[in-house]
Design an enzyme around this catalytic site. Structure first.
Site, short mmCIF file in Angstrom:
data_model
loop_
_atom_site.label_atom_id
_atom_site.label_comp_id
_atom_site.label_asym_id
_atom_site.label_seq_id
_atom_site.Cartn_x
_atom_site.Cartn_y
_atom_site.Cartn_z
CD GLN A 1 7.58 -7.00 4.36
OE1 GLN A 1 6.96 -7.97 3.92
NE2 GLN A 1 8.00 -6.01 3.58
NE ARG B 1 10.56 1.79 4.47
CZ ARG B 1 10.25 1.32 5.66
NH1 ARG B 1 10.14 2.15 6.68
NH2 ARG B 1 10.05 0.03 5.86
CG HIS C 1 3.39 0.88 -5.72
ND1 HIS C 1 3.66 1.93 -4.89
CD2 HIS C 1 3.89 -0.22 -5.09
CE1 HIS C 1 4.28 1.50 -3.80
NE2 HIS C 1 4.44 0.20 -3.90
N GLY D 1 0.81 -1.21 0.00
CA GLY D 1 0.00 0.00 0.00
C GLY D 1 0.85 1.26 0.00
#
Length: 279
Positions: free
Chosen positions: A57, A187, A33, A27
Site C-alpha cells: 500500500q 504519522r 488504536h 503498528g
C-alpha cells in the site's frame, strides 16, 4: 496475550475460539488504536490485533522513504495491546505474508479506490484491500474494526466484503482526537512541534464547516480549500464534500440538505495527514 509471527501459529492460536474481533494495524499504536480494541473487546469473546507494515500500500511497493521511515516500535505496541485487552497478536514479517515475493493476484478496488486518496496514491487501496482480504482469510473474524479517520479505507473494505461475499461485519470506530483537535495518527510522530502547530489548521477548517452546517449557513468549500492552501507550512492535497457511502463528490449550491462527509488531506513538511468530519 499470545504473539504469533507465522500463519500456522495464528491458526493454532485461534482453535476453539468463539466469536472473534479483528483489529488490523500497521503498528506505531496510539489511543485511536486502543479505542478499536475497546470496541472489539465489548463485542467478541476473542480479540485479535495484527501488526504489519504492508509494502503493497506504499509507493513503489515499499521502495520509498515513506515505507522505510514508517514508525516501527513492536515492544511498545505489544505493551499497549496487552493493556487494552487483546488476546492474540499476529505480527508477521513480509516474507511470512508474501512468501516468495509480492503476490500475482491482487484485490482491485476500482473507482472507489482511485479517487481522493487513491488519486494521490495510485495502487494504495489495492494494497490495502489485498492485505485485509488475506487477514480475513487467516483470522476468519466475525467482526473487524477500523478507524473512521481513514474514511475511504472504511468504504473500500465495506465494498470488499460486500462484493466478494466475505462473512465479516465491518465496524467503524469514531475518530480519536488529541486535546488540540488533531486526529490521532501514527504519522503524527514524524511532526516537529512547529509542524504539529501548523497541522492544526486542518481540524480547525473541518470543524468550521461543521459549525456552519449546524447553523444553517451556506458552506464555502473553495474558501476552506484556500485557507488550507495558504496556511504556513501546509500543502493542500484535496478537500471534498462526498457521499458517506460511495465517496462520490456532492454538488452543493448554497445550503447542504443531505448527509455528507468532508474529507481532506494535507502535507505538513514531508508528512501526509488525512482527516474528515460528518456534516
Amino acid at each position: 496475550m499470545q504473539v504469533a509471527t507465522t500463519k500456522k501459529a495464528l491458526i493454532d492460536a485461534l482453535l476453539h475460539h468463539k466469536s472473534v474481533g479483528l483489529v488490523p494495524t500497521m503498528g506505531a499504536l496510539h489511543s485511536g488504536h486502543a479505542s478499536l480494541v475497546k470496541a472489539a473487546r465489548a463485542e467478541n469473546d476473542t480479540v485479535v490485533a495484527s501488526i504489519f507494515v504492508n509494502p503493497l500500500q506504499f509507493e513503489a511497493l515499499g521502495d520509498c522513504d515513506d515505507y522505510r521511515n514508517y514508525p516501527r516500535q513492536l515492544d511498545a505496541d505489544l505493551a499497549l495491546l496487552e493493556e487494552a485487552g487483546v488476546d492474540i497478536v499476529f505480527a508477521p514479517d513480509v516474507e511470512e505474508m508474501y512468501p516468495g515475493g509480492l503476490p500475482l493476484v491482487w484485490a482491485r478496488t476500482g473507482s472507489i479506490g482511485t479517487k481522493l486518496e487513491g488519486a494521490s496514491r495510485p495502487g494504495h487501496f489495492d494494497g490495502v484491500a489485498t492485505v485485509v482480504a488475506k487477514l480475513f482469510n487467516l483470522v476468519r473474524p466475525d467482526r473487524a474494526y477500523f478507524g473512521q479517520k481513514d474514511a475511504q479505507q472504511v468504504a473500500v473494505i465495506r465494498r470488499l466484503v460486500a462484493d466478494l461475499d466475505i462473512p465479516v461485519e465491518i465496524r467503524p470506530v469514531p475518530i480519536i482526537r488529541s486535546a488540540d483537535g488533531l486526529a490521532e495518527s501514527s504519522r503524527n510522530q514524524r511532526l516537529s512541534a512547529d509542524q504539529r502547530a501548523q497541522a492544526l489548521v486542518l481540524p480547525q477548517v473541518l470543524s468550521g464547516l461543521q459549525r456552519r452546517k449546524a447553523a444553517g449557513e451556506a458552506l464555502d468549500i473553495q474558501g476552506a480549500r484556500d485557507t488550507l492552501a495558504s496556511a504556513d507550512g501546509v500543502r493542500l492535497d484535496h478537500l471534498e464534500i462526498v457521499d458517506p457511502a460511495t465517496l462520490e463528490p456532492l454538488e452543493i449550491d448554497g445550503l447542504l440538505t443531505q448527509p455528507a462527509l468532508v474529507v481532506a488531506a494535507i502535507f505538513v513538511g514531508p508528512v501526509r495527514l488525512i482527516d474528515n468530519i460528518e456534516l
